[in-house]
Motif scaffolding. Structure first.
Motif, PDB file in Angstrom:
ATOM      1  N   LEU A   1       0.883  -1.156   0.000  1.00 34.46           N
ATOM      2  CA  LEU A   1       0.000   0.000   0.000  1.00 34.46           C
ATOM      3  C   LEU A   1       0.923   1.209   0.000  1.00 34.46           C
ATOM      4  O   LEU A   1       1.867   1.254   0.783  1.00 34.46           O
ATOM      5  CB  LEU A   1      -0.827  -0.045   1.290  1.00 34.46           C
ATOM      6  CG  LEU A   1      -2.140   0.686   1.351  1.00 34.46           C
ATOM      7  CD1 LEU A   1      -3.102   0.098   0.338  1.00 34.46           C
ATOM      8  CD2 LEU A   1      -2.735   0.552   2.743  1.00 34.46           C
ATOM      9  N   GLY A   2       0.668   2.153  -0.880  1.00 35.46           N
ATOM     10  CA  GLY A   2       1.548   3.313  -0.874  1.00 35.46           C
ATOM     11  C   GLY A   2       0.945   4.489  -1.606  1.00 35.46           C
ATOM     12  O   GLY A   2       0.015   4.344  -2.403  1.00 35.46           O
TER      13      GLY A   2
ATOM     14  N   SER B   1       5.381   5.851  -1.542  1.00 33.32           N
ATOM     15  CA  SER B   1       5.798   5.951  -0.141  1.00 33.32           C
ATOM     16  C   SER B   1       4.655   5.530   0.767  1.00 33.32           C
ATOM     17  O   SER B   1       3.498   5.838   0.489  1.00 33.32           O
ATOM     18  CB  SER B   1       6.196   7.387   0.186  1.00 33.32           C
ATOM     19  OG  SER B   1       6.323   7.531   1.584  1.00 33.32           O
ATOM     20  N   ASP B   2       4.981   4.819   1.840  1.00 32.17           N
ATOM     21  CA  ASP B   2       3.945   4.505   2.838  1.00 32.17           C
ATOM     22  C   ASP B   2       4.312   5.082   4.198  1.00 32.17           C
ATOM     23  O   ASP B   2       3.739   4.712   5.209  1.00 32.17           O
ATOM     24  CB  ASP B   2       3.725   2.989   2.933  1.00 32.17           C
ATOM     25  CG  ASP B   2       4.924   2.253   3.512  1.00 32.17           C
ATOM     26  OD1 ASP B   2       5.960   2.897   3.736  1.00 32.17           O
ATOM     27  OD2 ASP B   2       4.815   1.040   3.734  1.00 32.17           O
ATOM     28  N   GLY B   3       5.282   5.977   4.209  1.00 32.13           N
ATOM     29  CA  GLY B   3       5.693   6.592   5.473  1.00 32.13           C
ATOM     30  C   GLY B   3       6.869   5.867   6.114  1.00 32.13           C
ATOM     31  O   GLY B   3       7.538   6.418   6.967  1.00 32.13           O
TER      32      GLY B   3
ATOM     33  N   THR C   1      -2.227   9.883  -5.083  1.00 31.14           N
ATOM     34  CA  THR C   1      -3.137   8.735  -5.126  1.00 31.14           C
ATOM     35  C   THR C   1      -2.581   7.617  -4.246  1.00 31.14           C
ATOM     36  O   THR C   1      -1.393   7.320  -4.296  1.00 31.14           O
ATOM     37  CB  THR C   1      -3.250   8.199  -6.574  1.00 31.14           C
ATOM     38  OG1 THR C   1      -3.639   9.267  -7.417  1.00 31.14           O
ATOM     39  CG2 THR C   1      -4.261   7.068  -6.674  1.00 31.14           C
ATOM     40  N   VAL C   2      -3.472   7.014  -3.434  1.00 28.95           N
ATOM     41  CA  VAL C   2      -3.030   5.873  -2.630  1.00 28.95           C
ATOM     42  C   VAL C   2      -3.435   4.603  -3.371  1.00 28.95           C
ATOM     43  O   VAL C   2      -4.570   4.466  -3.813  1.00 28.95           O
ATOM     44  CB  VAL C   2      -3.656   5.921  -1.214  1.00 28.95           C
ATOM     45  CG1 VAL C   2      -3.237   4.695  -0.416  1.00 28.95           C
ATOM     46  CG2 VAL C   2      -3.239   7.202  -0.497  1.00 28.95           C
ATOM     47  N   LEU C   3      -2.473   3.712  -3.549  1.00 24.21           N
ATOM     48  CA  LEU C   3      -2.721   2.478  -4.294  1.00 24.21           C
ATOM     49  C   LEU C   3      -2.533   1.271  -3.395  1.00 24.21           C
ATOM     50  O   LEU C   3      -1.643   1.246  -2.551  1.00 24.21           O
ATOM     51  CB  LEU C   3      -1.715   2.350  -5.455  1.00 24.21           C
ATOM     52  CG  LEU C   3      -1.722   3.415  -6.536  1.00 24.21           C
ATOM     53  CD1 LEU C   3      -0.575   3.158  -7.507  1.00 24.21           C
ATOM     54  CD2 LEU C   3      -3.058   3.422  -7.266  1.00 24.21           C
ATOM     55  N   ARG C   4      -3.383   0.261  -3.610  1.00 27.25           N
ATOM     56  CA  ARG C   4      -3.157  -1.040  -3.005  1.00 27.25           C
ATOM     57  C   ARG C   4      -2.811  -1.987  -4.147  1.00 27.25           C
ATOM     58  O   ARG C   4      -3.505  -2.002  -5.160  1.00 27.25           O
ATOM     59  CB  ARG C   4      -4.428  -1.505  -2.297  1.00 27.25           C
ATOM     60  CG  ARG C   4      -4.343  -2.908  -1.713  1.00 27.25           C
ATOM     61  CD  ARG C   4      -5.677  -3.355  -1.149  1.00 27.25           C
ATOM     62  NE  ARG C   4      -6.101  -2.502  -0.046  1.00 27.25           N
ATOM     63  CZ  ARG C   4      -5.606  -2.574   1.197  1.00 27.25           C
ATOM     64  NH1 ARG C   4      -4.670  -3.456   1.475  1.00 27.25           N
ATOM     65  NH2 ARG C   4      -6.039  -1.769   2.147  1.00 27.25           N
TER      66      ARG C   4
END
Ligand code: ZN
Length: 388
Positions: free
Chosen positions: A27-28, A55-57, A77-80
């Protein structure tokens, strides 16, 4: 097109992905993405790909999405993505989204909920460009607001410097954390980028900040001397704001010694000419550009008049006096080289790293009385001589 849903398998945080591991579920957030077309070598066919950074932090990782959807994938945009191959690109992991990968949009809330334990504690001296997902305890040395233009609008950002017992780090905050000089803070979720050749901490709305007691941090007034660092370490970090280096002088970069500067722009004249202002009446000045070697690397130390005088024990007036009997500045430079070669010095100041190498702009320089025997042994070792 996006898959409607992509589930299954345990998520892996980006800092834990390793080249060659079995396909992962990640997830990022899209940090950057660019679309391009490549030509297949086998049949000349064209194929689209989208590549950039996610990036996921906990880390930022490169990704390549083969045959991406035609719709735009905006930054943020957050992608899984499930069934993602982890390849290697220039020694780092790279995520590869292929035909077996299912990708779906996700919400900000689904990103890993990071607890303080997810941010390993780091100190300023070991933060290199690109680092993120760490926690840092430091004291705010100074902070001030600044207005910058971002496209059409202007934004206020807060910049200053932080200090811990290992060094000093400039920072820029895009959010007002109401920082006050002198207070001690714990910072989570910042990231290190390079600004003007030196590492700098960036903080934004995703960064967390806590006030702490700060026992163990140097008080604001101390300006605590940083520990001596290997040149190679500072070079790998991409520079430093305030650092201490120690090594042997193994050379002098020309022109060193007495130089003449343009009275208007301070540039060093070449054959009496300023690059900007042509023929001018030069003002004499003293400088020394030392080649410093500490066994791990080489740096050029740029000493001005005060530093050169301190190191050589001779003042500018004495050098000018010497020029009357020895009017060749090159000969004077040779004398200077002879005097300084093999001397052990410790310098403290800012370090810049660029294509030309490592440059030090010291605020302090200290030379130890040379221990002749030890220096000769060390020089022999460094220069590959056969001395015992
Ligand atoms: Zn000039």
């Amino acid at each position: 097109m996006f898959d409607a849903a992509a589930g299954g398998g345990a998520e892996v945080r980006l800092r834990d992905v390793r080249p060659g591991m079995p396909p992962v579920h990640i997830l990022g957030r899209v940090v950057t993405a660019a679309r391009r077309q490549i030509t297949r070598r086998s049949d000349g066919g064209r194929r689209w790909l989208l590549s950039g950074l996610l990036s996921d932090g906990t880390a930022t990782v490169r990704f390549t999405w083969w045959d991406p959807p035609t719709e735009d994938i905006p930054r943020g945009t957050v992608l899984r993505a499930v069934n993602v191959q982890v390849r290697e690109f220039r020694g780092s992991p790279e995520l590869s989204f292929g035909w077996q990968t299912r990708v779906a949009p996700a919400s900000e809330k689904e990103l890993p909920d990071l607890s303080n334990a997810d941010f390993p504690r780091r100190v300023i001296s070991d933060l290199e460009a690109g680092a993120e997902g760490f926690s840092l305890e430091a004291r705010v040395l100074e902070v001030s607001p600044r207005t910058v233009a971002v496209g059409e609008e202007s934004r206020v950002l807060y910049s200053g410097r932080l200090q811990d017992s290992s060094g000093i780090l400039p920072f820029t905050a895009w959010v007002d954390f109401r920082l006050v000089a002198g207070e001690a803070v714990r910072i989570l979720g910042g990231y290190i980028r390079t600004f003007r050749g030196r590492p700098s901490l960036s903080l934004d709305e995703r960064s967390r900040l806590e006030r702490i007691a700060g026992d163990g941090l140097p008080p604001t007034s101390s300006g605590g001397p940083p520990e001596t660092q290997p040149i190679a370490t500072v070079q790998a970090r991409g520079g430093a704001d305030d650092v201490q280096l120690e090594g042997l002088i193994l050379g002098l970069v020309s022109p060193s010694g007495v130089v003449y500067r343009c009275p208007r722009c301070q540039r060093v004249l070449t054959k009496g000419l300023c690059r900007e202002h042509g023929s001018v009446e030069g003002m004499p000045d003293l400088r020394a550009r030392l080649v410093l070697d500490d066994g791990t690397g080489v740096a050029t130390v740029n000493l001005g008049r005060v530093g050169t005088e301190a190191l050589t024990g001779r003042g500018l007036t004495q050098y000018l006096e010497r020029l009357k009997t020895q009017p060749d500045p090159a000969a004077l430079e040779d004398e200077l080289k002879e005097q300084l070669f093999g001397r052990r010095v410790r310098v403290r100041g800012g370090v810049r790293v660029d294509d030309f190498g490592v440059a030090v702009f010291p605020s302090e320089v200290e030379s130890h009385a040379p221990d002749a025997a030890a220096t000769v042994r060390e020089l022999g070792r460094r220069l590959g001589g056969g001395l015992p």
